[in-house]
Design a protein around this motif. Structure first.
Motif, PDB file in Angstrom:
ATOM      1  N   VAL A  64      12.461 -16.512 -13.241  1.00 38.22           N
ATOM      2  CA  VAL A  64      13.245 -15.426 -12.680  1.00 38.22           C
ATOM      3  C   VAL A  64      12.317 -14.300 -12.214  1.00 38.22           C
ATOM      4  N   ARG A  65      12.712 -13.668 -11.134  1.00 40.57           N
ATOM      5  CA  ARG A  65      11.974 -12.520 -10.601  1.00 40.57           C
ATOM      6  C   ARG A  65      12.954 -11.361 -10.464  1.00 40.57           C
ATOM      7  N   ILE A  66      12.621 -10.249 -11.086  1.00 39.25           N
ATOM      8  CA  ILE A  66      13.501  -9.090 -11.109  1.00 39.25           C
ATOM      9  C   ILE A  66      12.742  -7.901 -10.536  1.00 39.25           C
ATOM     10  N   CYS A  67      13.424  -7.132  -9.721  1.00 39.53           N
ATOM     11  CA  CYS A  67      12.829  -5.940  -9.128  1.00 39.53           C
ATOM     12  C   CYS A  67      13.634  -4.719  -9.566  1.00 39.53           C
ATOM     13  N   ILE A  68      12.944  -3.729 -10.096  1.00 38.64           N
ATOM     14  CA  ILE A  68      13.570  -2.468 -10.487  1.00 38.64           C
ATOM     15  C   ILE A  68      13.134  -1.417  -9.477  1.00 38.64           C
ATOM     16  N   VAL A  69      14.101  -0.776  -8.858  1.00 40.51           N
ATOM     17  CA  VAL A  69      13.811   0.323  -7.936  1.00 40.51           C
ATOM     18  C   VAL A  69      14.231   1.606  -8.631  1.00 40.51           C
ATOM     19  N   ALA A  70      13.270   2.498  -8.841  1.00 37.31           N
ATOM     20  CA  ALA A  70      13.534   3.733  -9.578  1.00 37.31           C
ATOM     21  C   ALA A  70      13.004   4.932  -8.807  1.00 37.31           C
ATOM     22  N   SER A  71      13.636   6.043  -9.031  1.00 38.85           N
ATOM     23  CA  SER A  71      13.256   7.283  -8.379  1.00 38.85           C
ATOM     24  C   SER A  71      12.080   7.942  -9.098  1.00 38.85           C
ATOM     25  N   LYS A  72      11.232   8.618  -8.338  1.00 36.33           N
ATOM     26  CA  LYS A  72      10.157   9.423  -8.919  1.00 36.33           C
ATOM     27  C   LYS A  72      10.690  10.783  -9.379  1.00 36.33           C
ATOM     28  N   TYR A  73      11.840  11.153  -8.848  1.00 40.09           N
ATOM     29  CA  TYR A  73      12.457  12.426  -9.211  1.00 40.09           C
ATOM     30  C   TYR A  73      12.920  12.351 -10.660  1.00 40.09           C
ATOM     31  N   ASN A  74      12.697  13.397 -11.429  1.00 39.15           N
ATOM     32  CA  ASN A  74      13.031  13.428 -12.863  1.00 39.15           C
ATOM     33  C   ASN A  74      12.364  12.277 -13.608  1.00 39.15           C
ATOM     34  N   GLU A  75      11.061  12.155 -13.435  1.00 39.76           N
ATOM     35  CA  GLU A  75      10.323  11.032 -14.015  1.00 39.76           C
ATOM     36  C   GLU A  75      10.482  10.916 -15.526  1.00 39.76           C
ATOM     37  N   GLN A  76      10.640  12.024 -16.209  1.00 42.90           N
ATOM     38  CA  GLN A  76      10.773  11.937 -17.666  1.00 42.90           C
ATOM     39  C   GLN A  76      12.003  11.119 -18.064  1.00 42.90           C
ATOM     40  N   PHE A  77      13.041  11.172 -17.248  1.00 35.95           N
ATOM     41  CA  PHE A  77      14.250  10.405 -17.533  1.00 35.95           C
ATOM     42  C   PHE A  77      14.164   8.986 -16.976  1.00 35.95           C
ATOM     43  N   THR A  78      13.715   8.880 -15.735  1.00 32.05           N
ATOM     44  CA  THR A  78      13.662   7.553 -15.116  1.00 32.05           C
ATOM     45  C   THR A  78      12.624   6.656 -15.790  1.00 32.05           C
ATOM     46  N   ASP A  79      11.509   7.235 -16.249  1.00 37.53           N
ATOM     47  CA  ASP A  79      10.511   6.433 -16.956  1.00 37.53           C
ATOM     48  C   ASP A  79      11.092   5.836 -18.232  1.00 37.53           C
ATOM     49  N   ALA A  80      11.872   6.621 -18.956  1.00 37.38           N
ATOM     50  CA  ALA A  80      12.493   6.122 -20.184  1.00 37.38           C
ATOM     51  C   ALA A  80      13.480   5.002 -19.873  1.00 37.38           C
ATOM     52  N   LEU A  81      14.258   5.154 -18.806  1.00 34.83           N
ATOM     53  CA  LEU A  81      15.208   4.113 -18.417  1.00 34.83           C
ATOM     54  C   LEU A  81      14.493   2.832 -17.996  1.00 34.83           C
ATOM     55  N   VAL A  82      13.427   2.981 -17.222  1.00 37.97           N
ATOM     56  CA  VAL A  82      12.671   1.811 -16.767  1.00 37.97           C
ATOM     57  C   VAL A  82      12.016   1.115 -17.951  1.00 37.97           C
TER      58      VAL A  82
END
Length: 73
Positions: A16-34
């Motif tokens: 399986v190949r999975i791609c996560i597209v995440a925003s750089k905005y509010n990195e403290q939150f998006t990094d935790a989610l990723v």
């Protein structure tokens, strides 16, 4: 609203190949989610490939997803 957690799906196949597209905005939150998503995916698909693509903001996410879907059949 129920507070019970949904059961985890069965194991996903090894190729399986999975791609996560995440925003750089509010990195403290998006990094935790990723990070959390990667941990969960590692349990479900230990041999799978996870690609992470960062975009500047939320408006670019659907544009990038469309570009990825057009590029990789």
């Amino acid at each position: 609203m129920s507070t019970a957690l949904q059961p985890k799906p069965r194991m996903i196949g090894p190729k399986v190949r999975i791609c996560i597209v995440a925003s750089k905005y509010n990195e403290q939150f998006t990094d935790a989610l990723v990070d959390n998503a990667i941990q969960e995916l590692a349990e479900l698909a230990p041999q799978g490939r996870v690609d992470i693509i960062r975009v500047p903001g939320a408006f670019e996410i659907p544009v990038m997803v469309a570009a990825i879907l057009e590029r990789d059949p």
